[in-house]
Motif scaffolding. Structure first.
Motif, PDB file in Angstrom:
ATOM      1  N   SER A   1       0.828  -1.207   0.000  1.00 38.53           N
ATOM      2  CA  SER A   1       0.000   0.000   0.000  1.00 38.53           C
ATOM      3  C   SER A   1       0.863   1.258   0.000  1.00 38.53           C
ATOM      4  N   LEU A   2       1.952   1.251   0.748  1.00 39.55           N
ATOM      5  CA  LEU A   2       2.853   2.402   0.759  1.00 39.55           C
ATOM      6  C   LEU A   2       3.546   2.579  -0.586  1.00 39.55           C
ATOM      7  N   ALA A   3       3.943   1.470  -1.212  1.00 37.68           N
ATOM      8  CA  ALA A   3       4.627   1.542  -2.502  1.00 37.68           C
ATOM      9  C   ALA A   3       3.705   2.080  -3.588  1.00 37.68           C
ATOM     10  N   VAL A   4       2.473   1.570  -3.644  1.00 36.89           N
ATOM     11  CA  VAL A   4       1.539   2.026  -4.674  1.00 36.89           C
ATOM     12  C   VAL A   4       1.149   3.485  -4.447  1.00 36.89           C
ATOM     13  N   THR A   5       0.903   3.857  -3.188  1.00 32.82           N
ATOM     14  CA  THR A   5       0.573   5.248  -2.891  1.00 32.82           C
ATOM     15  C   THR A   5       1.745   6.163  -3.220  1.00 32.82           C
ATOM     16  N   GLY A   6       2.950   5.714  -2.904  1.00 33.05           N
ATOM     17  CA  GLY A   6       4.133   6.494  -3.245  1.00 33.05           C
ATOM     18  C   GLY A   6       4.284   6.680  -4.743  1.00 33.05           C
TER      19      GLY A   6
ATOM     20  N   LEU B   1       1.673   9.311  -5.874  1.00 35.11           N
ATOM     21  CA  LEU B   1       2.040  10.679  -5.506  1.00 35.11           C
ATOM     22  C   LEU B   1       3.223  11.178  -6.327  1.00 35.11           C
ATOM     23  N   LEU B   2       4.186  10.294  -6.612  1.00 28.16           N
ATOM     24  CA  LEU B   2       5.331  10.677  -7.437  1.00 28.16           C
ATOM     25  C   LEU B   2       4.870  11.104  -8.824  1.00 28.16           C
TER      26      LEU B   2
END
Length: 451
Positions: A67-72, A75-76
């Motif tokens: 979840s953090l990787a996909v959200t990151g 946002l990038l």
């Protein structure tokens, strides 16, 4: 009467082809770095899950990481280059129509690092989308070093895109034909531009093969299928044509659904998709990832019809939500895995009720890969050649051709439209620009020389 070719023409051609060669080499190296980074992330993620053992801990850690990787990644992309979301093919077509921006630096950063985060998390997306878009932007960056005529400029962008596809699948011929079939409305065909696409594709695939030492990525061995079974493969093509139309419409629908979320909260779908992916990589890993490594295993393993249909649905839904989340990633590889599952299910049913050898299962899987691609992208010749280069199953060229043709015809009769044409229209509409898609796509004339 043909005009004589002067020495200045030859020098000009040589300089242009040299630039195309440099594009191919650079894109091959960039794609290899991207692929290597992904393989490292896949290996490390799998090792971490194994080290955590059983129980709830690996699920909790995977949900948090994915979840953090996909959200990151989301946002990038939003902060650096919003046009880097998705595969980027529609962006390339829009740029060649002078309707979309060309910002190579931002796209390269967002596509490379955002792609690593998104694909490395286990999303059902392919690496070919990022490499195609990065290839085109590499060509754009190189073309800025010296002013080019508009046709030469667009030809070099197309060469970069083709080089990206050639590197992703080690399929240079399919990459060239992709430009011929998919971008025939935008691509300025001529001697120089066409040869530039071929040169860049060859060198990109050669660089990738030399650095990774791979042959056909999805090698499949099928000796022969009876001619009478072509009727069954035609029926398979019709079913895939319907599936392709459903896929295209469902993808646009899910993307539009996510667009209704308030702008400040549009990171929530990325977070949710990443969390679900984190659960699936532990509970049902074959339902995650692009699917390149899954296809061969599916073909050589004796799965039942029920399991294959369930996997078809899971991967079908997975690519819809993964792509709509707004992160970098392609749909080619997931489409091939979906088609493999559906084709195998059809083949297993046919072998069970008809006097067919077990090899017919594999033949249906290979033919379905091309058929589903042809139905969605509406590029049947690319579907045939791509599948041949990927699988090495050249004995199946006629069965695959039958399936691709019937799938494309069925999709057309059902009112479906090419997916990248729909995506480009949607992109232009959201950007507030006219949705004119130009004249109908018609066969191109090759071999003319530009002045």
């Amino acid at each position: 009467m043909a005009l004589p070719i002067s020495s200045s023409d030859i020098r000009s051609d040589g300089a242009y082809f040299l630039k195309a060669a440099l594009v191919g080499i650079l894109v091959g190296g960039l794609a290899t770095g991207f692929h290597t980074g992904l393989e490292l992330l896949f290996a490390q993620y799998a090792a971490l899950r194994t080290a955590l053992g059983s129980g709830l801990l690996p699920f909790a850690v995977s949900v948090a990481l994915s979840s953090l990787a996909v959200t990151g990644a989301f946002l990038l992309v939003q902060r650096v280059a919003p046009e880097a979301a998705g595969s980027g093919i529609q962006e390339i077509e829009g740029a060649m129509e002078d309707k979309r921006p060309l910002r190579p630096a931002g796209v390269l950063v967002a596509k490379f690092f955002g792609g690593l985060l998104a694909l490395g998390s286990g999303l059902v997306l392919g690496r070919e989308g990022p490499t195609i878009h990065m290839g085109a932007m590499t060509a754009e960056a190189l073309s800025r070093s010296r002013a080019l005529a508009p046709a030469d400029h667009k030809g070099l962008i197309a060469a970069g895109a083709a080089a990206g596809l050639a590197a992703a699948f080690n399929a240079p011929l399919a990459a060239v034909l992709f430009i011929v079939e998919e971008t025939r409305r935008q691509f300025p065909f001529g001697y120089r531009t066409y040869m530039a696409v071929i040169i860049a594709s060859i060198l990109s695939a050669a660089i990738t093969e030399q650095l990774t030492h791979i042959g056909p990525p999805l090698l499949v061995e099928v000796a022969y299928v009876p001619v009478w079974s072509f009727l069954l493969l035609g029926l398979l093509g019709i079913l895939l044509g319907a599936l392709g139309v459903i896929f295209n419409r469902a993808l646009i629908t899910v993307m539009d659904l996510f667009l209704k979320i308030p702008r400040g909260l549009r990171w929530l779908p990325a977070l949710a998709v990443g969390a679900v992916t984190g659960i699936l990589v532990n509970a049902f890993p074959v339902a995650t990832g692009g699917g390149e490594d899954l296809i061969h295993g599916l073909i050589v393993t004796q799965y039942g019809i029920g399991a294959l249909l369930m996997l078809t649905l899971l991967r079908f839904g997975g690519v819809l939500f993964s792509y709509a989340s707004g992160v970098p990633g392609g749909i080619f590889a997931p489409m091939l895995s979906i088609a493999t599952c559906a084709g195998l299910a059809f083949g297993v049913a046919a072998v069970d009720v008809l006097p067919l050898e077990n090899d017919f299962r594999a033949a249906c899987a290979v033919a379905a890969m091309g058929g589903f691609f042809a139905a969605s992208v509406r590029a049947p010749l690319v579907g045939v050649v791509l599948v041949m280069e990927l699988t090495g199953a050249y004995a199946l060229i006629m069965p695959v051709l039958v399936t691709c043709t019937t799938a494309s015809l069925a999709a057309h009769q059902l009112g479906g439209r090419p997916i990248y044409e729909e995506l480009l229209e949607r992109t232009l509409r959201l950007a507030g620009k006219p949705e004119d898609t130009g004249p109908p796509k018609t066969p191109v004339q090759l071999g003319t020389r530009e002045s």
